[in-house]
Structure formats: C-alpha cells, structure tokens
Design a protein around this motif. Structure first.
Motif, short mmCIF file in Angstrom:
data_model
loop_
_atom_site.label_atom_id
_atom_site.label_comp_id
_atom_site.label_asym_id
_atom_site.label_seq_id
_atom_site.Cartn_x
_atom_site.Cartn_y
_atom_site.Cartn_z
N ALA A 68 0.82 -1.22 0.00
CA ALA A 68 0.00 0.00 0.00
C ALA A 68 0.84 1.27 0.00
CB ALA A 68 -0.91 0.00 1.23
N PRO A 70 2.53 4.43 -1.04
CA PRO A 70 2.28 5.17 -2.28
C PRO A 70 3.56 5.40 -3.09
CG PRO A 70 2.19 6.65 -0.38
CD PRO A 70 2.36 5.26 0.17
N ARG A 185 2.50 8.71 3.79
CA ARG A 185 1.34 7.89 4.19
C ARG A 185 0.06 8.71 4.34
NH1 ARG A 185 3.19 2.89 6.21
NH2 ARG A 185 5.43 2.88 6.57
N ASN A 188 -2.86 8.08 2.05
CA ASN A 188 -3.75 6.92 2.21
C ASN A 188 -4.86 7.15 3.24
OD1 ASN A 188 -2.28 5.54 0.30
ND2 ASN A 188 -1.05 4.39 1.78
N VAL A 269 -3.71 2.95 8.30
CA VAL A 269 -2.64 3.94 8.11
C VAL A 269 -2.06 4.32 9.47
CG1 VAL A 269 -2.05 6.20 7.16
CG2 VAL A 269 -3.89 4.85 6.11
#
Ligand code: AMP
Length: 279
Positions: A68, A70, A185, A188, A269
């Motif tokens: 996950a 990015p 992060r 997200n 997250v």
C-alpha cells in the motif's frame, strides 16, 4: 539530473569530480515538502546533491503495508529536477537485495523501544539499507528529518559505531497548515481520517503546554496525549512516550529535556509524530 538504477553508474557519477562535496538524502519516494526541505538544505551545504528513491522491503513487517505504500516516481523525479538535484538512485529491489543477500545491520539499545518495539525488524531494515546507501553514494553529509526522531538517533548511532565518515544533519519537521506532519502515508487517509489526523499534533501541543506550565511528571504528559487522541473517534492509539531525547528511555520525571512521541492508527494507516520539550 542523472537518474540510474545500477550501482556502477551511481559510483561513476559520484566520483566524476573527486574533489566536490556531496550531500545525500535517502527517501522512499512519494515526495512532499518535508523531503524537499532536506534536499534544499543539502543543496545549500554541498556542491552536489544525491537522492535515493527506494521503498525498502526489509523495513516492512506487514506485506500489506509495503504493497500500500504510495509511489509516483515520475512525479518525484520532476520535483527533484526542479530542486537542482544532481544524481538520483532508483534501484530495483534485486539490485539492493540480490537472491544471495545475507548481511544485516543491527543497532541495540536505542533501536529497541518505541518504533522498534511496535515494528519488529524495522530498524534492522532501515539501518541495513542506509548503510548500503552510504556505501554506494559515499557522501560527506546526509540529511534526515526530525519527523522520524528515533530513526535519526539510530542512524547517528550507526554512523558513530561503524565509523562512517559522514556528517548526519537532522532537519525540522515540515507540517501541513493545520499542523499534521507531512508524510507520504497521509495520501492513504480517508477524508474524515485526514481531518482527525491533526490529533497527533494537538496531543503534542497539549503536552508541551502542560510542560511549559511547569509539569515535570512524565505520566501526566502521557495522560494528556492519550486524552487528546481518545477524543478523535477514528484514532486508535499505538503508543505515547515521554523519553530521554538521545537514550530514548521512558522518563518518570523530566529533568530539562524530553522527546514526546506517539504513533496512531487511522484504519490501516499508521502515523507518527514527535516534539522535543526543553526548559
Ligand atoms: P521517507 O521517505 O518517509 O523514508 O523519509 C525520507 C526522509 O524524509 C527521512 O529522513 C524523513 O525523516 C524525512 N521526512 C519525512 N517527512 C518529513 C517531514 N514532514 N519533515 C521533515 N522531514 C521529513
């Protein structure tokens, strides 16, 4: 700006002018103003600037978190070009960790609490990749963010212990207008979680306020931070800490300085933030 994946290309470029000074900024990409502040500082203090963009698999203990993370290398490269960066390393994972790879760097005491306790293997992965990056770039100076306070302590420890001939420069945390520490992060976070994510900064400010009013009982500051985080209904607290800024041991009574830090989940997250208080 030169961009390479292979180590010999990076080495050739780095040593093309042997007498110039190099500043080096390691990143995992998806760059924001926090990263760029390190690049600008490196630009000011050195003749040439190198940056690495590498999402380091050995520092992730959750495969889902790694997947996950990015990424947008093209955007990153255009931002770095605008900043006048000279050399960027964007290695494929197999170049950093070939199939027969088996060497890791472990830092002991300062890597154990906080992030080290919450994320087993994290600092082993960080220290290993940073040692490799240092050996590839061989910079005179390297730039890290105070945003990752324990990481800065761990890297300084490693540089000293392993005699890397590199000056470690730690730069202030860059924040969004509402106080949220910039982080790759953050992309997200859902919109409501993004709104509530200011609770980390608000918790730190509330604890700092108590300190400035004269409170020296570390547990009172922890309780204040917990209360602020609990007031955000989407936040799930991982830890709060009031620790010695360099030894990173939890304090009972604050003498003159303390590192306030915390980690909070919003869904999957995980966000961290910190602040140093000082009499
Ligand atoms: P990362 O890409 O998250 O591994 O971060 C690369 C470097 O940028 C690390 O030294 C971080 O501490 C630093 N950094 C990340 N976010 C910030 C921020 N908001 N302010 C200052 N430095 C940061």
């Amino acid at each position: 700006m030169k961009v390479f994946s292979n180590i010999p290309d990076i080495r050739r470029q780095r040593w093309a002018e042997p007498l110039v000074t190099w500043g080096f900024v390691p990143t995992m990409g998806f760059l924001h103003e926090g990263h760029l502040s390190l690049v600008r500082r490196a630009r000011q203090e050195n003749d040439r600037v190198g940056v690495s963009i590498f999402v380091n698999p050995t520092q992730f203990n959750e495969p889902g978190d790694l997947a996950a993370y990015p990424r947008d290398t093209n955007r990153d490269l255009s931002l770095l070009k605008e900043e006048g960066v000279d050399l960027v390393w964007t290695p494929d994972p197999e170049i950093v960790y070939p199939p027969d790879y088996e060497t890791f760097v472990e830092i002991e005491k300062v890597a154990r609490p906080l992030e080290g306790a919450a994320r087993p293997g994290f600092f082993r992965g960080v220290a290993t990749v940073v040692a490799k990056l240092f050996n590839v770039f061989q910079p005179q100076r390297t730039y890290f963010g105070q945003k990752d306070a324990q990481q800065a302590v761990v890297i300084k420890r490693m540089v000293k212990d392993l005699n890397f001939n590199i000056e470690v420069v730690v730069c202030p945390t860059v924040r969004e207008a509402d106080g949220l520490a910039m982080s790759s992060r953050n992309a997200n976070l859902s919109p409501p979680a993004r709104q509530q994510a200011t609770c980390l900064y608000r918790a730190l400010l509330a604890a700092k306020d108590l300190f400035e009013q004269g409170e020296r009982d570390a547990e009172e500051l922890r309780a204040k931070m917990v209360a602020v985080i609990e007031s955000a209904d989407m936040a799930r607290l991982d830890y709060v800490s009031v620790a010695h800024p360099s030894a990173l041991e939890e304090l009972t009574v604050i003498e003159d300085r303390a590192l306030l830090s915390l980690a909070v989940f919003f869904d999957t997250v995980r966000l961290i933030d910190n602040m140093v208080v000082e009499s």
